[in-house]
Design a protein around this motif. Sequence first.
Motif, PDB file in Angstrom:
ATOM      1  N   ARG A  30      -5.191  13.335   6.703  1.00 53.56           N
ATOM      2  CA  ARG A  30      -3.807  12.923   6.801  1.00 53.56           C
ATOM      3  C   ARG A  30      -3.285  13.170   5.376  1.00 53.56           C
ATOM      4  NH1 ARG A  30      -3.972   7.766  10.404  1.00 53.56           N
ATOM      5  NH2 ARG A  30      -5.652   7.409   8.884  1.00 53.56           N
ATOM      6  N   TRP A  31      -4.085  12.723   4.324  1.00 50.83           N
ATOM      7  CA  TRP A  31      -3.476  12.574   3.125  1.00 50.83           C
ATOM      8  C   TRP A  31      -3.158  13.818   2.461  1.00 50.83           C
ATOM      9  CZ3 TRP A  31      -6.525  12.451  -2.110  1.00 50.83           C
ATOM     10  CH2 TRP A  31      -5.951  11.920  -3.199  1.00 50.83           C
ATOM     11  N   GLY A  32      -1.927  13.982   2.195  1.00 48.40           N
ATOM     12  CA  GLY A  32      -1.307  15.505   1.526  1.00 48.40           C
ATOM     13  C   GLY A  32      -2.134  15.935   0.605  1.00 48.40           C
ATOM     14  N   ARG A  33      -2.781  15.289  -0.442  1.00 48.04           N
ATOM     15  CA  ARG A  33      -3.467  15.541  -1.680  1.00 48.04           C
ATOM     16  C   ARG A  33      -4.976  16.032  -1.216  1.00 48.04           C
ATOM     17  NH1 ARG A  33      -1.350  13.247  -7.075  1.00 48.04           N
ATOM     18  NH2 ARG A  33      -2.276  15.075  -7.770  1.00 48.04           N
ATOM     19  N   VAL A  34      -5.322  16.126  -0.136  1.00 50.15           N
ATOM     20  CA  VAL A  34      -6.564  16.356   0.418  1.00 50.15           C
ATOM     21  C   VAL A  34      -6.881  17.985  -0.111  1.00 50.15           C
ATOM     22  CG1 VAL A  34      -6.118  17.132   2.418  1.00 50.15           C
ATOM     23  CG2 VAL A  34      -8.360  16.261   2.145  1.00 50.15           C
ATOM     24  N   MET A  35      -5.700  18.583  -0.273  1.00 53.17           N
ATOM     25  CA  MET A  35      -5.943  20.062  -0.496  1.00 53.17           C
ATOM     26  C   MET A  35      -6.210  20.257  -1.919  1.00 53.17           C
ATOM     27  SD  MET A  35      -3.043  20.486  -2.868  1.00 53.17           S
ATOM     28  CE  MET A  35      -2.550  22.178  -2.743  1.00 53.17           C
ATOM     29  N   GLU A  36      -6.258  19.053  -2.859  1.00 53.29           N
ATOM     30  CA  GLU A  36      -6.402  19.281  -4.223  1.00 53.29           C
ATOM     31  C   GLU A  36      -7.966  18.688  -4.549  1.00 53.29           C
ATOM     32  OE1 GLU A  36      -4.577  17.653  -8.449  1.00 53.29           O
ATOM     33  OE2 GLU A  36      -3.506  17.353  -6.603  1.00 53.29           O
ATOM     34  N   SER A  37      -8.792  18.195  -3.302  1.00 56.37           N
ATOM     35  CA  SER A  37      -9.911  17.902  -3.490  1.00 56.37           C
ATOM     36  C   SER A  37     -10.764  18.937  -3.038  1.00 56.37           C
ATOM     37  CB  SER A  37     -10.269  16.637  -2.628  1.00 56.37           C
ATOM     38  OG  SER A  37     -10.451  17.046  -1.297  1.00 56.37           O
ATOM     39  N   GLY A  74      -4.886   4.543   5.653  1.00 64.46           N
ATOM     40  CA  GLY A  74      -3.971   5.581   6.434  1.00 64.46           C
ATOM     41  C   GLY A  74      -3.643   6.952   6.072  1.00 64.46           C
ATOM     42  N   GLY A  75      -4.550   7.310   5.056  1.00 62.93           N
ATOM     43  CA  GLY A  75      -4.084   8.633   4.256  1.00 62.93           C
ATOM     44  C   GLY A  75      -2.613   8.692   3.667  1.00 62.93           C
ATOM     45  N   ARG A  76      -2.026   7.578   3.444  1.00 59.92           N
ATOM     46  CA  ARG A  76      -0.690   7.512   2.984  1.00 59.92           C
ATOM     47  C   ARG A  76      -0.732   7.346   1.637  1.00 59.92           C
ATOM     48  NH1 ARG A  76       1.542   2.925   5.128  1.00 59.92           N
ATOM     49  NH2 ARG A  76       2.014   2.048   3.064  1.00 59.92           N
ATOM     50  N   ASP A  77      -0.016   8.614   0.989  1.00 61.25           N
ATOM     51  CA  ASP A  77      -0.172   8.748  -0.370  1.00 61.25           C
ATOM     52  C   ASP A  77       0.572   7.366  -1.252  1.00 61.25           C
ATOM     53  OD1 ASP A  77      -0.626  10.067  -2.790  1.00 61.25           O
ATOM     54  OD2 ASP A  77       0.491  11.449  -2.465  1.00 61.25           O
ATOM     55  N   TYR A  78      -0.140   6.873  -2.377  1.00 61.46           N
ATOM     56  CA  TYR A  78       0.404   5.890  -3.060  1.00 61.46           C
ATOM     57  C   TYR A  78       0.020   4.665  -2.603  1.00 61.46           C
ATOM     58  CZ  TYR A  78       3.339   9.807  -4.476  1.00 61.46           C
ATOM     59  OH  TYR A  78       3.880  10.828  -4.925  1.00 61.46           O
ATOM     60  N   PHE A 103      -2.783   5.756  -9.155  1.00 60.80           N
ATOM     61  CA  PHE A 103      -1.830   5.071  -8.528  1.00 60.80           C
ATOM     62  C   PHE A 103      -2.117   3.857  -7.740  1.00 60.80           C
ATOM     63  CE2 PHE A 103       0.716   9.264  -8.597  1.00 60.80           C
ATOM     64  CZ  PHE A 103       1.667   8.987  -9.302  1.00 60.80           C
ATOM     65  N   ASN A 104      -3.337   3.789  -7.064  1.00 63.09           N
ATOM     66  CA  ASN A 104      -3.760   2.692  -6.340  1.00 63.09           C
ATOM     67  C   ASN A 104      -4.169   1.422  -6.871  1.00 63.09           C
ATOM     68  OD1 ASN A 104      -5.637   5.202  -6.233  1.00 63.09           O
ATOM     69  ND2 ASN A 104      -6.990   3.230  -6.062  1.00 63.09           N
ATOM     70  N   THR A 105      -4.473   0.697  -6.244  1.00 65.93           N
ATOM     71  CA  THR A 105      -5.101  -0.498  -6.506  1.00 65.93           C
ATOM     72  C   THR A 105      -6.767  -0.285  -6.504  1.00 65.93           C
ATOM     73  OG1 THR A 105      -5.093  -1.629  -4.199  1.00 65.93           O
ATOM     74  CG2 THR A 105      -3.369  -2.198  -6.046  1.00 65.93           C
ATOM     75  N   VAL A 106      -7.335  -1.150  -7.386  1.00 63.62           N
ATOM     76  CA  VAL A 106      -8.804  -1.293  -7.209  1.00 63.62           C
ATOM     77  C   VAL A 106      -9.206  -2.758  -7.305  1.00 63.62           C
ATOM     78  CG1 VAL A 106     -11.194  -0.373  -8.383  1.00 63.62           C
ATOM     79  CG2 VAL A 106      -9.256   1.061  -8.139  1.00 63.62           C
ATOM     80  N   HIS A 107      -9.883  -2.983  -6.126  1.00 62.53           N
ATOM     81  CA  HIS A 107     -10.106  -4.660  -5.981  1.00 62.53           C
ATOM     82  C   HIS A 107      -8.960  -5.303  -6.228  1.00 62.53           C
ATOM     83  CE1 HIS A 107     -14.074  -3.144  -5.897  1.00 62.53           C
ATOM     84  NE2 HIS A 107     -14.337  -3.103  -7.137  1.00 62.53           N
ATOM     85  N   GLY A 113       0.208  18.238  -0.130  1.00 62.06           N
ATOM     86  CA  GLY A 113       0.539  18.320  -1.406  1.00 62.06           C
ATOM     87  C   GLY A 113       0.956  16.675  -1.721  1.00 62.06           C
ATOM     88  N   GLU A 114       1.004  16.388  -2.891  1.00 64.23           N
ATOM     89  CA  GLU A 114       1.445  14.989  -3.341  1.00 64.23           C
ATOM     90  C   GLU A 114       2.826  14.538  -2.603  1.00 64.23           C
ATOM     91  OE1 GLU A 114       2.512  12.161  -7.050  1.00 64.23           O
ATOM     92  OE2 GLU A 114       1.632  14.154  -7.328  1.00 64.23           O
ATOM     93  N   GLY A 115       2.729  13.416  -2.090  1.00 62.02           N
ATOM     94  CA  GLY A 115       3.901  12.844  -1.173  1.00 62.02           C
ATOM     95  C   GLY A 115       3.987  13.381   0.120  1.00 62.02           C
TER      96      GLY A 115
END
Length: 720
Positions: free
Chosen positions: A144-151, A197-201, A234-238, A468-470
């Motif tokens: 569901r994550w848009g940026r999966v295409m970049e992985s 949730g596969g939701r960007d950011y 962009f995300n949190t880590v711990h 893609g992103e967003g």
Amino acid sequence: MERQKVKQLLSEMTIEEKVGQLTQFAGLFYSTQTNDVPVTGPVDFPVNDEIIETSGSVLGIAGAKKLIDIQKTYLEKSRLNIPLLFMADVINGFETIFPIPLGLGATWEPSLIEELQAVSAKEATSAGLHVSFAPMADLVRDPRWGRVMESTGEDPYLNGLFAEATVRGLQGEDLTQNSEHLAACVKHFAAYGAAEGGRDYNTVDVSERELREMHMPAYKAALEAGVKLVMTAFNTVHSVPATGNQALLRGMLREEYGFEGLVISDFGAVQELIPHGVAEDETEASKKALLAGVDIDMMSLCYSHSLTQLIKEKKLDESLLNEAVERVLHLKNDLGLFEDPYRGTSEKREKSTLGHASHKELARTVAEKSSVLLKNNDILPLTKETTIALVGPYADNNDLLGEWSIFGNMDETATLKDKLQEAFPTLTFAKGSDLYERNQDLLEEAIHSATHADVVVLALGEGRDRSGEGRSRSSITLSPSQIELAKKISELGKPVVVTLFNARPIDLTELEPYVDAILECWHPGSEGASAIVNLLIGDANPSGKLTMSFPRATGQIPVYYNAYNTGRPLPAGSEERFFSRYIDIPNEPLYPFGYGLSYASFEYSEARSNGDKFDRKQTLQVEIDVTNTCNVEGEEIVQLYIQDPVAEVTRPVKELKGFKKITLAPNETKTVSFEISEPMLRYHHSDLSYSSDPGTFYVFINGSSNCTDTNKLTITLTEA
């Protein structure tokens, strides 16, 4: 410039000049032609001329004349003649566009990825660029994550190989001496692909052990390959945003992994420490980011507005500022910019490099190797005598380049109709449907067009505006209008071949029963149409295999091959209630990791080994015979998986540990061997120590992750 002279240069700089080196703004602030400058994030803040004239790097703009002019103007105003860095997202090609990275992963050929990234670097540097924001080494299990295409998918081992190959291809061996290579930037540090949730950011919440076991290996591979830059996530880590996370950046990245290069924030990520809720204002966000070790603030005004005051008021030690600036200067020095601020860029070099015939030929080859044949009921390849009806919203659609092809030229990209008509002059065509909207007239036209054809080629998919992103999606099915088109065409009783253009794994459960063949083409790049036609007519043989599982339903996500076992694993064939299962669909994906068909057919013998026990200083050889049982030459990707059935913590049901791509002539048999050593059995224990345990292991050799007992061996690691 000798490296000690960098320190001398640093000593001559004012605080304001130092802060300028740590800021980066988009090319639209430097170019009068803002409509041709791509924007990859929000631009809703004022930037004055003073900030622009002291900023040390530029984002997302390219073109030899344009960048030469910007650099010349900048240097004329620079007191110390410190040149600008030009950075951009060169992800899967510059002007010559290759398949999206998820498609590149499906080649299972790191050496090929290294070759094409060297071509990308050659084109990008001819247009004046110094840094590419690649590779993206994020492990992704949620399509569901848009940026999966970049992985490159869901496996840490394979992602690491592709990250390493991308760094080698982009950077070459010596950036100072070779101006046809540029600096690579691995992203997004860390675990950006695990967004909830596969939701960007969105928030990321993984344990320390899971972070190290699954997400870090690919980043580490890029670091070990010598990558020059790291981009924060962009995300949190711990629960701490990565861009302000001292434990992550100074602790793990620099102290533990020994990274000495440059750390850059993602677009606006320093300012985003405020809405994250860990900084009250720009001043606090700047302080936290610099303390964490962020050297460049990309596209925010935090550093510009705050660092000088923080240093002068002794709220930040100037040594922190100096070490960040020194890393920026060292990168510029490593690129040879102090000797040649233009790095040999010229309009002549650019013109002779971009879109070179050899680059296009490579793009076609890569697109052929990245395509994955998911289904084939003996329909493909098509014979030249076949009457073809080409139907679908992607039939005459040149949106083949993917979201990150910001310097590609879609207008010059051939469509599937263009190329298929060359092979089948009597081809009939009908659109049948828009990508997302139903149109009764188009549907009726398609049915009429297909009525007199021998075979219908149905071109379906999702456009770049859905990935893609967003661009995360809550449902990853094809649009209802496309499913209806497939159903109506299938009612004609004609064989139906689907060519699928998309940038993520799609839920194909509803489509699959109505079609006879499915060729996953991804967004295949500049020469994608030619490659697909070659595959359809058999001039090329599909060899790609999935690096990410295709789910049966959006509600099944995440579904991935290297999952952990449970206390109630579902027995094979069981429909009992009290096991870990869905009651409406199987647990397994529709198409698993490592899966892909060929026009050849391959038969695997029983696996064997030269022993069943080995110790930490020994190796064990395992092997299998693979036979091409038909009269067509083909390539097969032979995959090695290992399972640790009893460990100190729960381990995956299987893990990819090796693979080999072989070519087999008709009726040829080859023996494929793998060497198993103790380091392949190591994992992170509950105390985060990294070691192996003596005991029993299961080894599988197969053509996909869907392994069987026929391909299974039992081996034992002993203490001695």
